[in-house]
Motif scaffolding. Structure first.
Motif, PDB file in Angstrom:
ATOM      1  N   ALA A   1       1.242 -19.645  -7.278  1.00 46.79           N
ATOM      2  CA  ALA A   1       0.442 -18.863  -6.340  1.00 46.79           C
ATOM      3  C   ALA A   1       0.736 -19.358  -4.926  1.00 46.79           C
ATOM      4  N   PRO A   2       0.491 -18.554  -3.893  1.00 49.81           N
ATOM      5  CA  PRO A   2       0.663 -19.054  -2.523  1.00 49.81           C
ATOM      6  C   PRO A   2      -0.146 -20.336  -2.314  1.00 49.81           C
ATOM      7  N   GLY A   3       0.513 -21.352  -1.781  1.00 48.51           N
ATOM      8  CA  GLY A   3      -0.134 -22.645  -1.585  1.00 48.51           C
ATOM      9  C   GLY A   3      -0.100 -23.530  -2.812  1.00 48.51           C
ATOM     10  N   GLY A   4       0.440 -23.002  -3.916  1.00 44.33           N
ATOM     11  CA  GLY A   4       0.504 -23.771  -5.162  1.00 44.33           C
ATOM     12  C   GLY A   4       1.538 -24.877  -5.095  1.00 44.33           C
ATOM     13  N   ALA A   5       1.424 -25.835  -6.025  1.00 53.13           N
ATOM     14  CA  ALA A   5       2.318 -27.001  -6.033  1.00 53.13           C
ATOM     15  C   ALA A   5       3.023 -27.142  -7.375  1.00 53.13           C
ATOM     16  N   LEU A   6       4.312 -27.410  -7.296  1.00 48.71           N
ATOM     17  CA  LEU A   6       5.100 -27.798  -8.466  1.00 48.71           C
ATOM     18  C   LEU A   6       5.255 -29.308  -8.404  1.00 48.71           C
ATOM     19  N   LEU A   7       4.848 -29.989  -9.469  1.00 47.20           N
ATOM     20  CA  LEU A   7       4.918 -31.450  -9.536  1.00 47.20           C
ATOM     21  C   LEU A   7       5.731 -31.845 -10.760  1.00 47.20           C
TER      22      LEU A   7
ATOM     23  N   LEU B   1      10.311 -47.649 -12.854  1.00 53.13           N
ATOM     24  CA  LEU B   1      10.294 -47.318 -14.279  1.00 53.13           C
ATOM     25  C   LEU B   1      11.108 -46.063 -14.599  1.00 53.13           C
ATOM     26  N   TRP B   2      12.245 -45.913 -13.923  1.00 53.69           N
ATOM     27  CA  TRP B   2      13.235 -44.886 -14.235  1.00 53.69           C
ATOM     28  C   TRP B   2      12.683 -43.471 -14.137  1.00 53.69           C
ATOM     29  N   ARG B   3      11.852 -43.233 -13.138  1.00 48.70           N
ATOM     30  CA  ARG B   3      11.250 -41.928 -12.931  1.00 48.70           C
ATOM     31  C   ARG B   3      11.442 -41.489 -11.480  1.00 48.70           C
ATOM     32  N   TYR B   4      11.307 -40.191 -11.240  1.00 45.50           N
ATOM     33  CA  TYR B   4      11.267 -39.660  -9.886  1.00 45.50           C
ATOM     34  C   TYR B   4      10.102 -38.672  -9.803  1.00 45.50           C
ATOM     35  N   LEU B   5       9.641 -38.430  -8.594  1.00 48.63           N
ATOM     36  CA  LEU B   5       8.607 -37.429  -8.360  1.00 48.63           C
ATOM     37  C   LEU B   5       9.201 -36.350  -7.464  1.00 48.63           C
ATOM     38  N   LEU B   6       9.235 -35.122  -7.989  1.00 45.31           N
ATOM     39  CA  LEU B   6       9.658 -33.969  -7.197  1.00 45.31           C
ATOM     40  C   LEU B   6       8.394 -33.187  -6.865  1.00 45.31           C
ATOM     41  N   THR B   7       8.194 -32.892  -5.574  1.00 44.33           N
ATOM     42  CA  THR B   7       7.060 -32.077  -5.162  1.00 44.33           C
ATOM     43  C   THR B   7       7.575 -30.877  -4.376  1.00 44.33           C
ATOM     44  N   TYR B   8       6.958 -29.730  -4.639  1.00 47.69           N
ATOM     45  CA  TYR B   8       7.311 -28.503  -3.943  1.00 47.69           C
ATOM     46  C   TYR B   8       6.042 -27.693  -3.754  1.00 47.69           C
TER      47      TYR B   8
ATOM     48  N   ASP C   1       3.058 -46.449 -21.895  1.00 47.14           N
ATOM     49  CA  ASP C   1       3.668 -45.139 -21.678  1.00 47.14           C
ATOM     50  C   ASP C   1       4.013 -44.976 -20.203  1.00 47.14           C
ATOM     51  N   HIS C   2       5.301 -44.848 -19.910  1.00 45.90           N
ATOM     52  CA  HIS C   2       5.768 -44.731 -18.524  1.00 45.90           C
ATOM     53  C   HIS C   2       5.170 -43.522 -17.818  1.00 45.90           C
ATOM     54  N   ASN C   3       5.016 -42.417 -18.530  1.00 44.44           N
ATOM     55  CA  ASN C   3       4.509 -41.197 -17.908  1.00 44.44           C
ATOM     56  C   ASN C   3       3.017 -41.309 -17.613  1.00 44.44           C
ATOM     57  N   ASP C   4       2.248 -41.847 -18.558  1.00 47.77           N
ATOM     58  CA  ASP C   4       0.812 -42.032 -18.337  1.00 47.77           C
ATOM     59  C   ASP C   4       0.560 -42.929 -17.128  1.00 47.77           C
ATOM     60  N   HIS C   5       1.451 -43.873 -16.912  1.00 47.67           N
ATOM     61  CA  HIS C   5       1.317 -44.798 -15.782  1.00 47.67           C
ATOM     62  C   HIS C   5       1.224 -44.050 -14.456  1.00 47.67           C
ATOM     63  N   TYR C   6       1.851 -42.878 -14.373  1.00 49.73           N
ATOM     64  CA  TYR C   6       1.899 -42.127 -13.118  1.00 49.73           C
ATOM     65  C   TYR C   6       0.884 -40.983 -13.035  1.00 49.73           C
ATOM     66  N   HIS C   7      -0.032 -40.885 -13.977  1.00 47.00           N
ATOM     67  CA  HIS C   7      -1.020 -39.800 -13.933  1.00 47.00           C
ATOM     68  C   HIS C   7      -1.802 -39.788 -12.617  1.00 47.00           C
ATOM     69  N   ARG C   8      -2.281 -40.944 -12.185  1.00 43.90           N
ATOM     70  CA  ARG C   8      -3.078 -40.976 -10.949  1.00 43.90           C
ATOM     71  C   ARG C   8      -2.263 -40.530  -9.740  1.00 43.90           C
ATOM     72  N   LEU C   9      -1.000 -40.923  -9.680  1.00 41.82           N
ATOM     73  CA  LEU C   9      -0.130 -40.481  -8.577  1.00 41.82           C
ATOM     74  C   LEU C   9      -0.014 -38.950  -8.582  1.00 41.82           C
ATOM     75  N   LEU C  10       0.181 -38.366  -9.747  1.00 40.84           N
ATOM     76  CA  LEU C  10       0.294 -36.911  -9.837  1.00 40.84           C
ATOM     77  C   LEU C  10      -1.001 -36.229  -9.441  1.00 40.84           C
ATOM     78  N   LEU C  11      -2.117 -36.759  -9.875  1.00 39.54           N
ATOM     79  CA  LEU C  11      -3.405 -36.147  -9.534  1.00 39.54           C
ATOM     80  C   LEU C  11      -3.648 -36.169  -8.027  1.00 39.54           C
ATOM     81  N   ARG C  12      -3.125 -37.181  -7.344  1.00 44.24           N
ATOM     82  CA  ARG C  12      -3.282 -37.231  -5.874  1.00 44.24           C
ATOM     83  C   ARG C  12      -2.446 -36.154  -5.182  1.00 44.24           C
ATOM     84  N   GLN C  13      -1.476 -35.564  -5.877  1.00 40.45           N
ATOM     85  CA  GLN C  13      -0.615 -34.529  -5.295  1.00 40.45           C
ATOM     86  C   GLN C  13      -1.181 -33.121  -5.488  1.00 40.45           C
ATOM     87  N   LEU C  14      -2.283 -32.991  -6.215  1.00 41.34           N
ATOM     88  CA  LEU C  14      -2.845 -31.658  -6.464  1.00 41.34           C
ATOM     89  C   LEU C  14      -3.220 -30.994  -5.144  1.00 41.34           C
TER      90      LEU C  14
END
Length: 198
Positions: free
Chosen positions: A111-117, A189-196, A4-17
């Motif tokens: 919320a203030p300081g919140g993140a969109l991933l 793997l044909w994905r991008y990461l948008l962070t805000y 699963d391409h998306n599951d592959h990036y779970h750890r990367l997303l968790l590091r952005q919390l």
């Protein structure tokens, strides 16, 4: 094969919390949660998770697995979101199922300081995608062999899939316009990461 391409990036997303946050409670919203794999990981990190998906079938499977999130069948483009409420909002391979401008609704719910991933999918091919082909094949074979050796059960139900229609260039331009200060990073793997960050 079950890679699963998306599951592959779970750890990367968790590091952005967000590292800091409200001490009393932290709230997360997972858009297009599917069977809830990432929503359960967020709950495991101490978040109170609202997990939304438009598919009744995948929500039923997510609820059967339990694990803490509050699952709800809902379309985020037509759902009222509490303003300034969520410490983190995640979209894993779901933003291309809705108008990209939906990110402004999500921004307002942070919320203030919140993140969109956003772990997103893009249309078209880039030179980097040529590297993804052999990497993808190797990962799929490795996961398939490992699953066979350990007698893994049937693959889980998959959420509906739709091809993206925005190129990476389009996504970067729209993110700059709608989410000033956001970053878009191309992944393998044909994905991008948008962070805000709000």
């Amino acid at each position: 094969m079950p890679f699963d391409h998306n599951d592959h990036y779970h750890r990367l997303l968790l590091r952005q919390l967000p590292k800091e946050g409200r001490k009393e409670s932290r709230h997360a919203l997972d858009i297009g949660c599917g069977t809830g794999r990432f929503a359960r990981r967020l709950a495991g990190h101490g978040y109170q998770v609202d997990a939304l998906d438009t598919s009744a079938e995948v929500i039923a499977e997510a609820e059967a697995m339990g694990g803490g999130p509050r699952y709800r069948r809902a379309d985020v483009t037509a759902t009222d979101l509490p303003e300034g409420h969520y410490d983190v909002i995640t979209c894993l391979a779901s933003l291309h199922h809705m108008p990209f401008a939906t990110v402004t609704r999500l921004r307002a719910a942070l919320a203030p300081g919140g993140a969109l991933l956003v772990l997103g999918c893009y249309a078209g091919r880039t030179p980097r995608d040529l590297v993804a082909v052999p990497a993808n094949a190797a990962a799929r074979v490795a996961v398939h062999v490992a699953d066979r050796l350990r007698g893994a059960p049937r693959p889980p139900l998959r959420a509906p899939v739709r091809r993206p229609d925005m190129t990476l260039t389009d996504i970067r331009a729209e993110a700059t316009r709608l989410l000033p200060g956001s970053r878009v990073r191309q992944l393998l793997l044909w994905r991008y990461l948008l962070t805000y960050n709000a």
